[in-house]
Design a protein around this motif. Structure first.
Motif, PDB file in Angstrom:
ATOM      1  N   PRO A 105      31.706  11.993  -2.548  1.00  0.00           N
ATOM      2  CA  PRO A 105      32.279  10.649  -2.748  1.00  0.00           C
ATOM      3  C   PRO A 105      31.730   9.634  -1.744  1.00  0.00           C
ATOM      4  CG  PRO A 105      33.874  12.097  -1.653  1.00  0.00           C
ATOM      5  CD  PRO A 105      32.686  12.949  -1.997  1.00  0.00           C
ATOM      6  N   ALA A 106      30.998   8.655  -2.254  1.00  0.00           N
ATOM      7  CA  ALA A 106      30.347   7.669  -1.384  1.00  0.00           C
ATOM      8  C   ALA A 106      31.353   6.730  -0.735  1.00  0.00           C
ATOM      9  CB  ALA A 106      29.327   6.869  -2.186  1.00  0.00           C
ATOM     10  N   ASP A 107      32.532   6.566  -1.337  1.00  0.00           N
ATOM     11  CA  ASP A 107      33.523   5.634  -0.803  1.00  0.00           C
ATOM     12  C   ASP A 107      34.423   6.270   0.248  1.00  0.00           C
ATOM     13  OD1 ASP A 107      32.497   3.845  -2.658  1.00  0.00           O
ATOM     14  OD2 ASP A 107      34.004   4.357  -4.163  1.00  0.00           O
ATOM     15  N   SER A 108      34.297   7.560   0.446  1.00  0.00           N
ATOM     16  CA  SER A 108      35.150   8.257   1.404  1.00  0.00           C
ATOM     17  C   SER A 108      34.780   7.880   2.836  1.00  0.00           C
ATOM     18  CB  SER A 108      35.013   9.776   1.229  1.00  0.00           C
ATOM     19  OG  SER A 108      35.662  10.468   2.270  1.00  0.00           O
ATOM     20  N   PRO A 109      35.772   7.724   3.722  1.00  0.00           N
ATOM     21  CA  PRO A 109      35.445   7.508   5.133  1.00  0.00           C
ATOM     22  C   PRO A 109      34.746   8.708   5.761  1.00  0.00           C
ATOM     23  CG  PRO A 109      37.815   7.856   4.833  1.00  0.00           C
ATOM     24  CD  PRO A 109      37.223   7.687   3.466  1.00  0.00           C
ATOM     25  N   HIS A 110      34.749   9.827   5.055  1.00  0.00           N
ATOM     26  CA  HIS A 110      34.100  11.043   5.546  1.00  0.00           C
ATOM     27  C   HIS A 110      32.745  11.279   4.871  1.00  0.00           C
ATOM     28  CE1 HIS A 110      37.988  11.814   7.337  1.00  0.00           C
ATOM     29  NE2 HIS A 110      38.541  11.690   6.146  1.00  0.00           N
ATOM     30  N   PHE A 111      32.218  10.242   4.209  1.00  0.00           N
ATOM     31  CA  PHE A 111      30.950  10.394   3.487  1.00  0.00           C
ATOM     32  C   PHE A 111      29.833  10.900   4.395  1.00  0.00           C
ATOM     33  CE2 PHE A 111      26.794   8.501   2.506  1.00  0.00           C
ATOM     34  CZ  PHE A 111      26.532   9.128   1.298  1.00  0.00           C
ATOM     35  N   GLU A 112      29.651  10.270   5.537  1.00  0.00           N
ATOM     36  CA  GLU A 112      28.547  10.660   6.422  1.00  0.00           C
ATOM     37  C   GLU A 112      28.722  12.091   6.913  1.00  0.00           C
ATOM     38  OE1 GLU A 112      28.020   7.848   9.557  1.00  0.00           O
ATOM     39  OE2 GLU A 112      27.439   6.208   8.202  1.00  0.00           O
ATOM     40  N   ARG A 113      29.958  12.492   7.168  1.00  0.00           N
ATOM     41  CA  ARG A 113      30.236  13.851   7.618  1.00  0.00           C
ATOM     42  C   ARG A 113      29.838  14.856   6.529  1.00  0.00           C
ATOM     43  NH1 ARG A 113      33.956  14.578  11.686  1.00  0.00           N
ATOM     44  NH2 ARG A 113      34.451  16.764  12.201  1.00  0.00           N
ATOM     45  N   LEU A 114      30.206  14.553   5.290  1.00  0.00           N
ATOM     46  CA  LEU A 114      29.850  15.426   4.171  1.00  0.00           C
ATOM     47  C   LEU A 114      28.346  15.410   3.914  1.00  0.00           C
ATOM     48  CD1 LEU A 114      32.721  14.479   1.681  1.00  0.00           C
ATOM     49  CD2 LEU A 114      32.591  16.516   3.122  1.00  0.00           C
ATOM     50  N   VAL A 136      21.292  15.001  -1.986  1.00  0.00           N
ATOM     51  CA  VAL A 136      22.628  14.399  -1.971  1.00  0.00           C
ATOM     52  C   VAL A 136      22.714  13.305  -3.020  1.00  0.00           C
ATOM     53  CG1 VAL A 136      24.289  13.078  -0.618  1.00  0.00           C
ATOM     54  CG2 VAL A 136      23.014  14.934   0.461  1.00  0.00           C
ATOM     55  N   LEU A 137      23.759  13.369  -3.842  1.00  0.00           N
ATOM     56  CA  LEU A 137      24.083  12.320  -4.805  1.00  0.00           C
ATOM     57  C   LEU A 137      25.477  11.810  -4.470  1.00  0.00           C
ATOM     58  CD1 LEU A 137      23.045  13.475  -8.410  1.00  0.00           C
ATOM     59  CD2 LEU A 137      22.095  11.592  -7.091  1.00  0.00           C
ATOM     60  N   GLY A 138      25.565  10.552  -4.034  1.00  0.00           N
ATOM     61  CA  GLY A 138      26.865   9.948  -3.805  1.00  0.00           C
ATOM     62  C   GLY A 138      27.325   9.212  -5.040  1.00  0.00           C
ATOM     63  N   PHE A 139      28.648   9.189  -5.254  1.00  0.00           N
ATOM     64  CA  PHE A 139      29.195   8.448  -6.395  1.00  0.00           C
ATOM     65  C   PHE A 139      30.316   7.545  -5.899  1.00  0.00           C
ATOM     66  CE2 PHE A 139      31.752  12.267  -5.990  1.00  0.00           C
ATOM     67  CZ  PHE A 139      33.054  11.811  -6.160  1.00  0.00           C
ATOM     68  N   GLY A 140      30.440   6.364  -6.519  1.00  0.00           N
ATOM     69  CA  GLY A 140      31.512   5.459  -6.137  1.00  0.00           C
ATOM     70  C   GLY A 140      31.100   4.004  -6.277  1.00  0.00           C
ATOM     71  N   ARG A 141      31.802   3.138  -5.571  1.00  0.00           N
ATOM     72  CA  ARG A 141      31.548   1.700  -5.619  1.00  0.00           C
ATOM     73  C   ARG A 141      30.562   1.246  -4.543  1.00  0.00           C
ATOM     74  NH1 ARG A 141      35.804  -0.967  -8.470  1.00  0.00           N
ATOM     75  NH2 ARG A 141      37.436   0.480  -9.127  1.00  0.00           N
ATOM     76  N   SER A 142      30.361   2.044  -3.515  1.00  0.00           N
ATOM     77  CA  SER A 142      29.547   1.638  -2.369  1.00  0.00           C
ATOM     78  C   SER A 142      28.095   1.391  -2.766  1.00  0.00           C
ATOM     79  CB  SER A 142      29.603   2.722  -1.290  1.00  0.00           C
ATOM     80  OG  SER A 142      30.925   2.925  -0.849  1.00  0.00           O
ATOM     81  N   GLU A 143      27.458   0.501  -2.028  1.00  0.00           N
ATOM     82  CA  GLU A 143      26.066   0.164  -2.309  1.00  0.00           C
ATOM     83  C   GLU A 143      25.153   1.368  -2.153  1.00  0.00           C
ATOM     84  OE1 GLU A 143      24.527  -2.608  -3.360  1.00  0.00           O
ATOM     85  OE2 GLU A 143      26.460  -3.585  -3.691  1.00  0.00           O
ATOM     86  N   HIS A 144      25.518   2.311  -1.269  1.00  0.00           N
ATOM     87  CA  HIS A 144      24.643   3.463  -1.044  1.00  0.00           C
ATOM     88  C   HIS A 144      24.876   4.588  -2.050  1.00  0.00           C
ATOM     89  CE1 HIS A 144      28.270   4.316   1.458  1.00  0.00           C
ATOM     90  NE2 HIS A 144      28.117   5.531   0.950  1.00  0.00           N
ATOM     91  N   ALA A 145      25.774   4.395  -3.003  1.00  0.00           N
ATOM     92  CA  ALA A 145      26.036   5.432  -4.007  1.00  0.00           C
ATOM     93  C   ALA A 145      24.891   5.505  -5.010  1.00  0.00           C
ATOM     94  CB  ALA A 145      27.345   5.147  -4.736  1.00  0.00           C
ATOM     95  N   GLU A 146      24.409   6.715  -5.267  1.00  0.00           N
ATOM     96  CA  GLU A 146      23.357   6.886  -6.274  1.00  0.00           C
ATOM     97  C   GLU A 146      23.906   6.704  -7.687  1.00  0.00           C
ATOM     98  OE1 GLU A 146      21.791   8.436  -2.603  1.00  0.00           O
ATOM     99  OE2 GLU A 146      23.682   8.895  -3.646  1.00  0.00           O
ATOM    100  N   VAL A 147      25.149   7.100  -7.908  1.00  0.00           N
ATOM    101  CA  VAL A 147      25.844   6.808  -9.164  1.00  0.00           C
ATOM    102  C   VAL A 147      26.920   5.785  -8.814  1.00  0.00           C
ATOM    103  CG1 VAL A 147      27.171   7.735 -11.094  1.00  0.00           C
ATOM    104  CG2 VAL A 147      25.385   9.120 -10.045  1.00  0.00           C
ATOM    105  N   ARG A 148      26.634   4.514  -9.118  1.00  0.00           N
ATOM    106  CA  ARG A 148      27.431   3.411  -8.581  1.00  0.00           C
ATOM    107  C   ARG A 148      28.147   2.652  -9.687  1.00  0.00           C
ATOM    108  NH1 ARG A 148      25.907  -1.922  -7.279  1.00  0.00           N
ATOM    109  NH2 ARG A 148      23.744  -1.387  -7.739  1.00  0.00           N
TER     110      ARG A 148
END
Length: 485
Positions: A236-245, A256-268
């Motif tokens: 989850p790209a929007d999680s405060p623990h994204f960088e940790r994960l 790594v594929l992040g998902f969410g609303r964040s600009e760095h999410a690959e699935v945005r």
């Protein structure tokens, strides 16, 4: 060429030449290091004699409080073909030293014989629903050649059982992994060995045992330890623990594929608007692609879940179009969002069944969903959120805010853990802030049923029933949905 001929001449693959039987006696004995009593074939694997169906293999597990060998006769009466046992019996069987170890060895053999893409799913919230949606997408795309763990079979018994049930012809497998303590997912992911490891979200579930959300994130990140070479982590790209994960995944050599609303999410997420059926119309970006699809399940949390599903299907090499269709057709699961129309004076009331699980994040999400549901009156039947330890009183008391935001007209609080919330709701409310929420505090499900009967259902009501499974609020749902129609 007509449509029927085209269907019959659908391209085949090496998977189609594999055996139709799930296991035969020879393969079972070899996998488990046991001795088969004779030749037989089985079509399923079961550990509960009550659930045995014709053609099943019954594994007689021995635990601290019960011994599956006591139920062998019942298993065969229900249609078992053979049993896995640690002592000789008269019926067809595979004799092993330890039936629990034998089940794990069978799971290992099942995982080793398939050429399937395997998806592992964990997370604090939403893992069962996400697992079901990923499976629905991959099953549609593979013409029924996908397999998944059923129900919430996500522990040290459920995971090997689910693996043992995976047909050799499977092209995809989707397995849920749960935990209560650190180290548990590490053991499960070593069995599943996923090609794609999914973490739905991080929230304070099981915080009693782990102490902090950071520790929960680390425990969930154990899923990356089992990733196959070249595997993908979906997080989850929007999680405060994204960088940790992300760092934990990269340390294992994962993509790594992040998902969410964040600009760095690959699935945005680009846009989401309400759909006529109560769900959402979603537009998302995947690189240069634009994905447009419907989500049948209502609620903001299902918008996020849908992005997770799309990321997982993409990482598994699945069909994103099939994923969109699956999300458009998904219905709520029993205890996890199923919706029922219940006869009531003046029409029908809506029951939202969330009685299987509860934690602070899912409570807020489903109360927000209740608030967005068109209704004459909104009623919340809430049970305890378990495994919060010393954090429990504060988390329960904090539910007052989402109850008010959802404009709940009546709340029924079930169990002693709900006392902090009862105290909050009982406090005087300044006139400028509106009226206090009327509520009843009940000892158990029986009292909750009586309280709701006394309050009286009416046509147009929306009732949310949510709590941890151990509270037993499924009884409330069962009582009122007997009037379903």
């Amino acid at each position: 060429m007509n449509a029927l001929r085209k269907t019959l001449r659908w391209p085949g693959s090496g998977h189609d030449t594999r055996r139709l039987a799930l296991w035969d006696a020879e393969a079972l004995a070899a996998a488990m290091g046991g001795e088969a009593s004779g030749a037989f074939q089985v079509s399923g694997v079961e550990i509960d004699s009550r659930d045995v169906r014709a053609g099943d293999l019954f594994v007689a597990l021995t635990g601290e409080t019960t011994d599956g060998h006591k139920f062998i006769d019942k298993a065969f009466a229900n249609g078992a073909v053979a049993a896995v046992v640690d002592r000789p019996i008269a019926q067809p069987h595979v004799l092993v030293k330890d039936t629990s170890i034998a089940l794990e060895l069978l799971a290992k053999a099942a995982r080793g014989r398939v050429k399937a893409r395997i998806v592992g799913v964990t997370g604090s919230v939403g893992k069962t629903g996400v697992k079901e949606a990923i499976f629905a997408a991959l099953e549609r795309a593979s013409r029924g050649a996908a397999h998944r763990s059923v129900r919430s079979y996500n522990n040290h018994v459920g995971v090997p059982l689910s693996l043992a049930r995976m047909p050799a012809r499977s092209r995809y497998g989707v397995f849920e992994m749960g935990m209560n303590h650190a180290g548990e997912i590490a053991g499960l992911t070593a069995q599943v060995r996923p090609d794609v490891a999914v973490i739905t979200t991080i929230a304070p579930a099981h915080i009693e045992n782990l102490g902090s959300e950071e520790a929960i994130a680390d425990a969930k990140a154990e899923i990356f330890a089992g990733l196959q070479p070249g595997g993908t982590a979906v997080i989850p790209a929007d999680s405060p623990h994204f960088e940790r994960l992300r760092d934990a995944a990269l340390a294992r050599g994962a993509k790594v594929l992040g998902f969410g609303r964040s600009e760095h999410a690959e699935v945005r997420l680009l846009d989401a608007v309400p759909a006529a059926n109560g769900g959402s119309l979603v537009t998302a970006a995947l690189g240069e692609r634009r994905l447009c699809y419907s989500v049948a399940e209502p609620g903001e949390h299902w918008i996020a879940n849908s992005l997770c599903v799309m990321a997982a299907v993409y990482a598994a090499g699945g069909d994103l179009g099939a994923a969109g269709l699956a999300l458009a057709e998904m219905g709520g699961l029993k205890g996890r969002g199923a919706r029922h129309r219940v006869k009531a004076p003046g029409g029908h009331a809506l029951f939202i069944d969330e009685s299987y699980n509860a934690n602070p994040a899912s409570m807020r999400a489903t109360l927000a969903q209740l608030g967005a549901t068109p209704a004459t009156r909104r009623i919340a039947v809430l049970g305890a959120m378990k495994e919060l330890g010393d954090f429990g009183p504060a988390f329960h008391a904090q539910l007052r805010e989402p109850l008010e935001e959802a404009q709940v007209d009546y709340a029924i609080l079930v169990g002693p853990d709900m006392a902090p919330l009862a105290r909050e709701l009982g406090k005087p409310v300044p006139p400028s802030l509106g009226n206090a929420i009327p509520f009843a505090h009940c000892e158990g499900p029986g009292e909750a049923i009586a309280a709701l009967e006394e309050f009286g259902l009416a046509g147009g009501d929306a009732v949310l029933v949510k709590g941890s499974n151990s509270v037993g609020l499924g009884r409330v749902v069962a009582h009122f949905t007997a009037r379903e129609g």
